[in-house]
Write an enzyme that holds these catalytic residues in place. Structure first.
Site, PDB file in Angstrom:
ATOM      1  N   ASN A  89       3.220  -0.703   2.700  1.00 12.33           N
ATOM      2  CA  ASN A  89       3.499  -2.090   3.070  1.00 12.33           C
ATOM      3  C   ASN A  89       3.636  -2.979   1.843  1.00 12.33           C
ATOM      4  OD1 ASN A  89       1.324  -4.403   2.861  1.00 12.33           O
ATOM      5  ND2 ASN A  89       0.165  -2.504   3.198  1.00 12.33           N
ATOM      6  N   LEU A  93       0.853 -11.047   1.147  1.00 15.22           N
ATOM      7  CA  LEU A  93      -0.235 -11.992   1.465  1.00 15.22           C
ATOM      8  C   LEU A  93       0.229 -13.213   2.263  1.00 15.22           C
ATOM      9  CD1 LEU A  93      -2.472 -11.985  -1.751  1.00 15.22           C
ATOM     10  CD2 LEU A  93      -2.630 -10.534   0.279  1.00 15.22           C
ATOM     11  N   CYS A 150      -4.480  -8.325  -6.787  1.00 19.72           N
ATOM     12  CA  CYS A 150      -3.580  -9.459  -6.830  1.00 19.72           C
ATOM     13  C   CYS A 150      -3.165  -9.700  -8.271  1.00 19.72           C
ATOM     14  CB  CYS A 150      -4.385 -10.676  -6.387  1.00 19.72           C
ATOM     15  SG  CYS A 150      -3.762 -11.383  -4.944  1.00 19.72           S
ATOM     16  N   ILE A 211     -11.436   1.378  -0.107  1.00 14.04           N
ATOM     17  CA  ILE A 211     -10.466   1.001  -1.118  1.00 14.04           C
ATOM     18  C   ILE A 211      -9.336   0.149  -0.527  1.00 14.04           C
ATOM     19  CG2 ILE A 211     -10.849   3.035  -2.560  1.00 14.04           C
ATOM     20  CD1 ILE A 211      -8.299   4.285  -1.353  1.00 14.04           C
ATOM     21  N   GLY A 237      -3.512   4.498   5.425  1.00 16.28           N
ATOM     22  CA  GLY A 237      -3.519   5.470   6.516  1.00 16.28           C
ATOM     23  C   GLY A 237      -4.176   6.786   6.108  1.00 16.28           C
TER      24      GLY A 237
HETATM   25  C1  LIG Z   1      -0.116  -4.143   6.851  1.00 16.77           C
HETATM   26  C2  LIG Z   1      -1.299  -4.206   5.928  1.00 16.77           C
HETATM   27  C3  LIG Z   1      -1.701  -5.441   5.431  1.00 16.77           C
HETATM   28  C4  LIG Z   1      -2.802  -5.516   4.568  1.00 16.77           C
HETATM   29  N1  LIG Z   1      -3.199  -6.728   4.099  1.00 16.77           N
HETATM   30  C5  LIG Z   1      -4.287  -6.819   3.313  1.00 16.77           C
HETATM   31  C6  LIG Z   1      -4.772  -8.089   2.890  1.00 16.77           C
HETATM   32  O1  LIG Z   1      -4.243  -9.146   3.260  1.00 16.77           O
HETATM   33  N2  LIG Z   1      -5.874  -8.097   2.084  1.00 16.77           N
HETATM   34  C7  LIG Z   1      -6.524  -6.957   1.681  1.00 16.77           C
HETATM   35  O2  LIG Z   1      -7.527  -7.037   0.965  1.00 16.77           O
HETATM   36  N3  LIG Z   1      -6.087  -5.736   2.094  1.00 16.77           N
HETATM   37  C8  LIG Z   1      -4.990  -5.645   2.887  1.00 16.77           C
HETATM   38  N4  LIG Z   1      -4.587  -4.420   3.330  1.00 16.77           N
HETATM   39  C9  LIG Z   1      -5.335  -3.212   2.921  1.00 16.77           C
HETATM   40  C10 LIG Z   1      -6.353  -2.814   3.995  1.00 16.77           C
HETATM   41  O3  LIG Z   1      -7.288  -3.838   4.215  1.00 16.77           O
HETATM   42  C11 LIG Z   1      -7.087  -1.512   3.606  1.00 16.77           C
HETATM   43  O4  LIG Z   1      -7.815  -1.733   2.416  1.00 16.77           O
HETATM   44  C12 LIG Z   1      -6.140  -0.347   3.367  1.00 16.77           C
HETATM   45  O5  LIG Z   1      -5.027  -0.400   4.231  1.00 16.77           O
HETATM   46  C13 LIG Z   1      -6.844   1.006   3.537  1.00 16.77           C
HETATM   47  O6  LIG Z   1      -7.326   1.174   4.851  1.00 16.77           O
HETATM   48  P1  LIG Z   1      -6.473   1.893   6.028  1.00 16.77           P
HETATM   49  O7  LIG Z   1      -5.898   3.147   5.440  1.00 16.77           O
HETATM   50  O8  LIG Z   1      -7.451   2.156   7.124  1.00 16.77           O
HETATM   51  O9  LIG Z   1      -5.406   0.938   6.432  1.00 16.77           O
HETATM   52  C14 LIG Z   1      -3.489  -4.325   4.185  1.00 16.77           C
HETATM   53  C15 LIG Z   1      -3.068  -3.098   4.708  1.00 16.77           C
HETATM   54  C16 LIG Z   1      -1.993  -3.023   5.567  1.00 16.77           C
HETATM   55  C17 LIG Z   1      -1.585  -1.681   6.118  1.00 16.77           C
END
Ligand SMILES: Cc1cc2nc3c(=O)[nH]c(=O)nc-3n(C[C@H](O)[C@H](O)[C@H](O)COP(=O)(O)O)c2cc1C
Length: 325
Positions: A89, A93, A150, A211, A237
Site C-alpha cells: 500500500n 497518511l 515517516c 512492525i 499481511g
Molecule cells: C492500508 C494500510 C494502511 C496503513 N496505514 C497505517 C497508518 O496510517 N499508520 C501506521 O502506523 N501504520 C499503518 N499501516 C501499517 C499497519 O498498521 C501494520 O503495522 C502493518 O500493516 C502490519 O500489520 P498487518 O500485516 O497485520 O497489516 C497501514 C497498513 C495498511 C495495509
C-alpha cells in the site's frame, strides 16, 4: 473465512478451568487492556465501519489511523497492489488533520468503549511535539502511538525510525509533553531493530509497537512500469509475519521488561499466539480486517479457547514463553 482451529499444545493438569474463564487482561505500561487485541493503525479506519460486524467494545483497544497536524489528501491512485500472501500500500497518511479529528472524530470513537490509542506522525520533530501537546488536553486519548515510518523533512526525507539518535531525541521531546501511555511504533526497514527499540525505551517509551510495513515494490510487466505511482509501497499481511515475529523475538530477548504490541500478518488466534510466545504483550490485527472484518474478535475468542484448553489461567503467563528461561 473461518479461522483455523488452534492446536492444543499441552494440558497442564486435569483441574477444571478457572471460574469466570481465563484472564486475558494485559498492561501496556500504565494502560490496562481487558484483552490483548487491538487493531493496526490505518486498517480499521476510525472504528465505526466495523460496528456492523461486531461490537467494538470487545476490543482491548482501538488504534486510529495516523493523524497529522494538517489534513492530508494522501497519494494518487492506485494505492494498493496485490502480492503473494499480502498487499502493498501507498496511502500517504490520508487523514482529516488533528483539529478536525479532535472536533469531529474523537467524540465518536470515545463512544465505542475501549481505550483509544491515537497514532500520530509529523514531518519534523516539532510536529510530533505539537501533536502530543494538542492531544494531551483530550482526556479520552489513553495512549499516543508515534508512527516513525515517516520522512523527516528537515533531515532530507530519511524516515525518523531508522536512526537511533533521532528516535531518542524525538521520543524524549514527546515524553515531556505527553503525560499518559506512550507507544513507539518501529519501522522494520532497518538493520538492527534492537538498537532502535533500545533508543525508544531509554527515551521514555512505555511500550513499542512492531512492525510497520516492509518496503516493497511490484512492477506491471505489461506496462513495464511500477504499479504504484510512487513505485515503492509498504508490504503487509501474512507474507511479513515471520519477519515480524523475529523482530518481536529479538527485541523481547534484549529488552524483556518493555511491553510490545506485535503485528504483521495476524489473521487468527494461532498467529497472535506466535507473537505472544515470542514476547508480545498485546497484538494488533491489520490487513486481515480487509478480508475478514471479524478477525479481531476471532482472535480474542480463539485466544480464550486456547487458554481454556491448556488450563492456563492468564495470557500473561504466555508472554515470551518461547524463550528459554
Ligand atoms: C492500508 C494500510 C494502511 C496503513 N496505514 C497505517 C497508518 O496510517 N499508520 C501506521 O502506523 N501504520 C499503518 N499501516 C501499517 C499497519 O498498521 C501494520 O503495522 C502493518 O500493516 C502490519 O500489520 P498487518 O500485516 O497485520 O497489516 C497501514 C497498513 C495498511 C495495509
Amino acid at each position: 473465512m473461518e479461522p483455523e482451529p488452534l492446536p492444543i499444545f499441552r494440558d497442564k493438569d486435569n483441574s477444571p478451568p478457572a471460574a469466570g474463564g481465563p484472564d486475558l487482561s494485559v498492561n501496556l505500561g500504565p494502560l490496562h487492556l481487558q484483552n490483548p487485541v487491538t487493531v493496526a493503525s490505518g486498517t480499521f479506519g476510525f472504528g465505526e465501519d466495523y460496528a456492523d460486524f461486531f461490537s467494538p467494545r470487545l476490543l482491548g483497544a482501538i488504534t486510529t489511523k495516523t493523524i497529522t497536524l494538517q489534513r492530508r489528501l494522501g497519494n494518487p491512485p492506485p494505492r494498493v497492489a496485490e502480492t503473494p500472501s499480502g498487499m502493498l500500500n501507498s496511502i500517504g497518511l490520508q487523514n482529516p488533520g488533528v483539529e478536525e479529528f479532535v472536533a469531529q472524530v474523537l467524540p465518536r470513537i470515545e463512544r465505542l468503549g475501549p481505550p483509544v490509542i491515537v497514532s500520530v506522525a509529523g514531518e519534523s520533530g516539532q510536529e510530533y511535539v505539537d501533536l502530543a501537546s494538542r492531544l494531551a488536553a483530550q482526556r479520552s486519548v489513553a495512549a499516543l502511538e508515534l508512527n516513525l515510518s515517516c520522512p523527516n523533512v528537515p533531515r532530507g526525507g530519511l524516515e525518523f525510525g531508522v536512526d537511533p539518535a533521532t528516535v531518542s531525541q524525538l521520543v524524549a521531546a514527546v515524553r515531556r509533553e505527553w503525560p499518559r501511555t506512550l507507544l513507539v511504533k518501529l519501522s522494520p526497514n532497518v538493520t538492527d531493530i534492537v538498537a532502535l527499540a533500545q533508543a525508544a525505551a531509554n527515551a521514555g517509551a512505555d511500550g513499542l509497537a512492531l512492525i510497520n510495513t516492509i518496503l516493497g515494490m511490484v512492477v506491471d510487466v505489461e506496462r513495464r512500469r511500477p504499479i504504484l505511482p510512487r513505485a515503492v509501497g509498504g508490504l503487509s499481511g501474512p507474507a511479513i509475519r515471520p519477519v515480524a515475529v523475529r523482530m518481536v523475538w529479538e527485541v523481547h530477548r534484549r529488552l524483556p521488561s518493555i511491553p510490545l504490541v506485535g503485528m504483521g500478518g495476524i489473521a487468527c488466534a494461532a498467529d497472535a499466539l506466535e507473537f505472544v510466545l515470542a514476547g508480545a504483550t498485546a497484538v494488533a490485527v491489520g490487513t486481515a480486517n480487509f478480508t475478514n472484518p471479524r478477525a479481531p474478535v476471532d482472535v480474542i475468542e480463539g485466544l480464550r479457547a486456547h487458554l481454556e484448553a491448556c488450563r492456563e489461567s492468564s495470557i500473561r503467563d504466555l508472554i515470551g514463553a518461547a524463550h528459554e528461561r
